[in-house]
Design a protein around this motif. Sequence first.
Motif, PDB file in Angstrom:
ATOM      1  N   THR A 194       7.110  31.588-105.847  1.00  0.00           N
ATOM      2  CA  THR A 194       7.045  30.343-105.713  1.00  0.00           C
ATOM      3  C   THR A 194       8.716  29.774-105.411  1.00  0.00           C
ATOM      4  N   PHE A 195       8.902  28.930-104.670  1.00  0.00           N
ATOM      5  CA  PHE A 195      10.507  28.553-104.266  1.00  0.00           C
ATOM      6  C   PHE A 195      11.209  28.326-105.545  1.00  0.00           C
ATOM      7  N   PRO A 196      11.046  27.411-106.193  1.00  0.00           N
ATOM      8  CA  PRO A 196      11.874  26.950-107.439  1.00  0.00           C
ATOM      9  C   PRO A 196      12.044  28.176-108.142  1.00  0.00           C
ATOM     10  N   GLN A 199      14.638  30.148-106.360  1.00  0.00           N
ATOM     11  CA  GLN A 199      15.863  29.395-106.303  1.00  0.00           C
ATOM     12  C   GLN A 199      16.550  29.884-107.521  1.00  0.00           C
ATOM     13  N   PRO A 207      13.305  27.599 -98.838  1.00  0.00           N
ATOM     14  CA  PRO A 207      12.088  28.457 -98.743  1.00  0.00           C
ATOM     15  C   PRO A 207      12.244  29.666 -97.650  1.00  0.00           C
ATOM     16  N   LYS A 224       5.372  29.590-101.876  1.00  0.00           N
ATOM     17  CA  LYS A 224       4.795  28.250-102.560  1.00  0.00           C
ATOM     18  C   LYS A 224       5.973  27.621-102.839  1.00  0.00           C
ATOM     19  N   ASN A 225       5.335  26.095-102.885  1.00  0.00           N
ATOM     20  CA  ASN A 225       6.453  25.302-103.031  1.00  0.00           C
ATOM     21  C   ASN A 225       5.861  23.747-103.420  1.00  0.00           C
ATOM     22  N   GLN A 228       4.684  20.631-101.558  1.00  0.00           N
ATOM     23  CA  GLN A 228       5.647  20.951-100.061  1.00  0.00           C
ATOM     24  C   GLN A 228       4.642  22.075 -99.347  1.00  0.00           C
TER      25      GLN A 228
END
Length: 306
Positions: A194-196, A199, A207, A224-225, A228
Amino acid sequence: MAGNGVASIGECMLELSGQTGPNWRMGFAGDTFNTLWALHALSEDRPATYVSAFGDDPFSQGQIGFFAENGIGIGSSPVILGARPGLYAITLTGAERSFTYWRGDAAARQLASDPAALSKNLENQALVYFSGITLAILDDASRKTLLEAVTKARAAGSLIAFDPNYRPRLWRNRESAQAAIVEALGVTDIALPTFPDEQMLFGDETPRATAERLGQWVGEVIVKNGEQPALIAESGTLHDVPAIHVAAPVDTTGAGDSFNGGYLAARLAGHGPQEAASRAHRVAAAVVQVRGALAPFETLRAAFDS
């Protein structure tokens, strides 16, 4: 030679949700179990095994019974005398959730206490799935035992899927989480970050940066985002797959886990990554319209096939 089954490794907890005044609804959930729930609903012909460790208390017995009622076994997972499951409560602000946990002495922390049983649980599986939370609840020696068992299953032909699912509070520090997750990626065929989370853990700016970094170790990456698009990276190509907007979500608990289950079910059924992601988005959209992490099997199937 890999078999036909699917196995998911981790911690299933007691879930308190749906608070109305002083009353709560109790269920069973946890990231890797939520994924197996969706995967099992969408792959009915495949034996499903939840690989963990359980207590001998009434709540653990209820948990194992709930699995069995829904066609999910526990294989050779150990039952630890005097142990019990972890517990968490979901509180909602609108549809967004926050969690309070009681899990320090949970039985699942001993899921690698019997290395032979753990390896046996992963034999003859078409797919083995685990997550960063699975890694985080184990001590260093147990984590090594787990990755050795996963490596052995992969060598025998099982497809290995992994969601890094970074939860800072479960780790000693950021560096230990990074090291453990990179080691797990080294034995992974399909990564579902998952991108967050990425990050926060690795400082990825986009991503695409996540996909390219994970592509050093993994041939198929799905970033996944939330609402988005999901970014699919496979064989050097990148594709965005739009998410489905839900105008009035009820509860976002388990959406990403259910996406993973939908994606893996579609891949096992022979669909390509982009079609698998489209189906997974539909599954996730259905899950956010029910309370708690587990949507009824019929709801998941209807979304997957729509």
